[in-house]
Design a protein around this motif. Structure first.
Motif, short mmCIF file in Angstrom:
data_model
loop_
_atom_site.label_atom_id
_atom_site.label_comp_id
_atom_site.label_asym_id
_atom_site.label_seq_id
_atom_site.Cartn_x
_atom_site.Cartn_y
_atom_site.Cartn_z
N PHE A 145 0.84 -1.34 -0.20
CA PHE A 145 0.04 0.15 -0.04
C PHE A 145 0.80 1.21 -0.16
O PHE A 145 0.38 2.23 -0.29
CB PHE A 145 -1.00 0.07 1.27
CG PHE A 145 -1.58 1.23 1.39
CD1 PHE A 145 -2.82 1.76 0.75
CD2 PHE A 145 -1.45 2.10 2.54
CE1 PHE A 145 -3.22 2.85 0.98
CE2 PHE A 145 -2.05 3.19 2.80
CZ PHE A 145 -2.96 3.68 2.29
N ALA A 146 2.11 1.20 0.15
CA ALA A 146 3.13 2.12 0.52
C ALA A 146 3.12 3.38 -0.49
O ALA A 146 3.11 4.53 -0.09
CB ALA A 146 4.47 1.61 0.76
N ASP A 147 2.81 3.09 -1.96
CA ASP A 147 2.96 3.95 -2.85
C ASP A 147 1.85 5.16 -2.61
O ASP A 147 2.38 6.17 -2.81
CB ASP A 147 2.63 3.21 -4.19
CG ASP A 147 3.77 2.28 -4.44
OD1 ASP A 147 5.08 2.57 -4.49
OD2 ASP A 147 3.31 0.99 -4.49
N THR A 172 6.73 3.38 6.72
CA THR A 172 6.72 1.80 7.22
C THR A 172 5.25 1.20 7.57
O THR A 172 4.55 2.33 8.01
CB THR A 172 7.57 1.60 8.43
OG1 THR A 172 7.82 0.41 8.70
CG2 THR A 172 7.00 2.46 9.58
N ALA A 173 5.22 0.26 6.99
CA ALA A 173 4.11 -0.57 7.24
C ALA A 173 4.30 -1.24 8.69
O ALA A 173 5.24 -0.98 9.47
CB ALA A 173 3.66 -1.69 6.41
N GLU A 174 3.21 -2.14 9.40
CA GLU A 174 3.72 -2.54 10.66
C GLU A 174 3.30 -4.17 10.35
O GLU A 174 2.28 -4.66 9.93
CB GLU A 174 2.83 -2.16 11.80
CG GLU A 174 3.07 -2.92 13.04
CD GLU A 174 2.37 -2.28 14.25
OE1 GLU A 174 2.62 -1.15 14.44
OE2 GLU A 174 1.76 -2.90 14.83
N TYR A 175 4.31 -5.10 10.59
CA TYR A 175 4.44 -6.48 10.33
C TYR A 175 4.67 -7.17 11.60
O TYR A 175 5.77 -6.99 12.18
CB TYR A 175 5.60 -6.95 9.47
CG TYR A 175 5.43 -6.55 7.86
CD1 TYR A 175 4.32 -5.76 7.29
CD2 TYR A 175 6.28 -7.03 7.13
CE1 TYR A 175 4.19 -5.54 6.13
CE2 TYR A 175 6.15 -6.62 5.76
CZ TYR A 175 5.26 -5.93 5.36
OH TYR A 175 4.99 -5.72 4.03
N ASN A 176 3.57 -7.55 12.20
CA ASN A 176 3.76 -8.43 13.39
C ASN A 176 4.41 -7.46 14.54
O ASN A 176 5.33 -7.83 15.41
CB ASN A 176 4.64 -9.91 13.38
CG ASN A 176 3.95 -10.65 12.57
OD1 ASN A 176 2.96 -10.65 12.46
ND2 ASN A 176 4.82 -11.00 11.50
N HIS A 177 3.71 -6.45 14.58
CA HIS A 177 4.35 -5.27 15.59
C HIS A 177 5.48 -4.86 15.56
O HIS A 177 6.21 -4.08 16.42
CB HIS A 177 4.03 -5.90 17.03
CG HIS A 177 2.76 -5.95 17.55
ND1 HIS A 177 2.42 -6.32 18.63
CD2 HIS A 177 1.54 -6.30 16.87
CE1 HIS A 177 0.90 -6.65 19.05
NE2 HIS A 177 0.55 -6.55 18.02
N SER A 178 6.20 -4.93 14.35
CA SER A 178 7.65 -4.35 14.04
C SER A 178 7.40 -3.73 12.84
O SER A 178 6.44 -3.68 11.87
CB SER A 178 8.37 -5.13 14.44
OG SER A 178 9.86 -4.53 14.59
#
Length: 196
Positions: free
Chosen positions: A18-20, A84-90
């Motif tokens: 989704f970052a774009d 940044t996105a968040e993957y597994n709280h990081s």
């Protein structure tokens, strides 16, 4: 003093990221300022291997030309905004790996962040601040969090609307972050020049 040069680093490399959308919004709004220059730096463009050097480039030069190319790019900048996105709280694995692939190039430079996801990547940004301290960066207090209902208004997981629908909610945080980024960038640039 020369105008600070700031990288906006896109921290996700997934095909379906989704970052774009927030990256374009962040760059467009940052470029409305006349006191800093901004450039998007996309991790997709660097094909970084998983960190496999004998040691950090603090201790010895990196051997992989892809890591060296990354380090040379980072050296162009006076400060950073991590998206940044968040993957597994990081943070994403790709972003953590990119951080590990350099050391000297991060030192004594400010680290700002914009996060997105259900909780605006709040936990990822907290982890990012801890990593930044170890890299001798200056992690900023202010950040932009695209989360909750605002995230679902603009995400493909929800209504997939334009960023303009949530801009009024994000702009105060963005302005505060960029003001703080300018202060720390000018302070660290001056001190780096003094001790070079």
């Amino acid at each position: 003093m020369t105008q600070p040069n700031i990288a906006i680093i896109i921290g996700s490399t997934r095909d379906t990221r989704f970052a774009d959308k927030p990256a374009a919004w962040l760059l467009e709004n940052a470029q409305k300022r006349d006191d800093m220059r901004f450039e998007l730096v996309d991790l997709r463009d660097y094909d970084l291997p998983l960190f496999n050097e004998a040691a950090s480039n603090l201790w010895m030069p990196s051997s992989d030309p892809r890591a060296v190319k990354w380090q040379q790019k980072l050296a162009e900048f006076d400060g950073f905004i991590f998206l940044t996105a968040e993957y597994n709280h990081s943070v994403t694995g790709s972003l953590k790996n990119a951080l590990d692939q350099a050391y000297k190039e991060w030192n004594h430079k400010p680290a700002a962040a914009m996060g997105y996801g259900g909780v605006g990547a709040a936990r990822a940004i907290e982890h990012l601040r801890g990593i930044a301290v170890e890299l001798q960066m200056v992690p900023l207090r202010n950040a932009v969090h695209l989360g909750g209902g605002d995230f679902f208004k603009v995400s493909p997981l929800g209504a997939n609307g334009p960023m303009s629908e949530v801009e009024a909610n994000l702009k105060p945080a963005l302005d505060a972050m960029l003001d703080e980024l300018l202060w720390w960038t000018e302070a660290t640039m001056a001190q780096r020049a003094k001790t070079a």
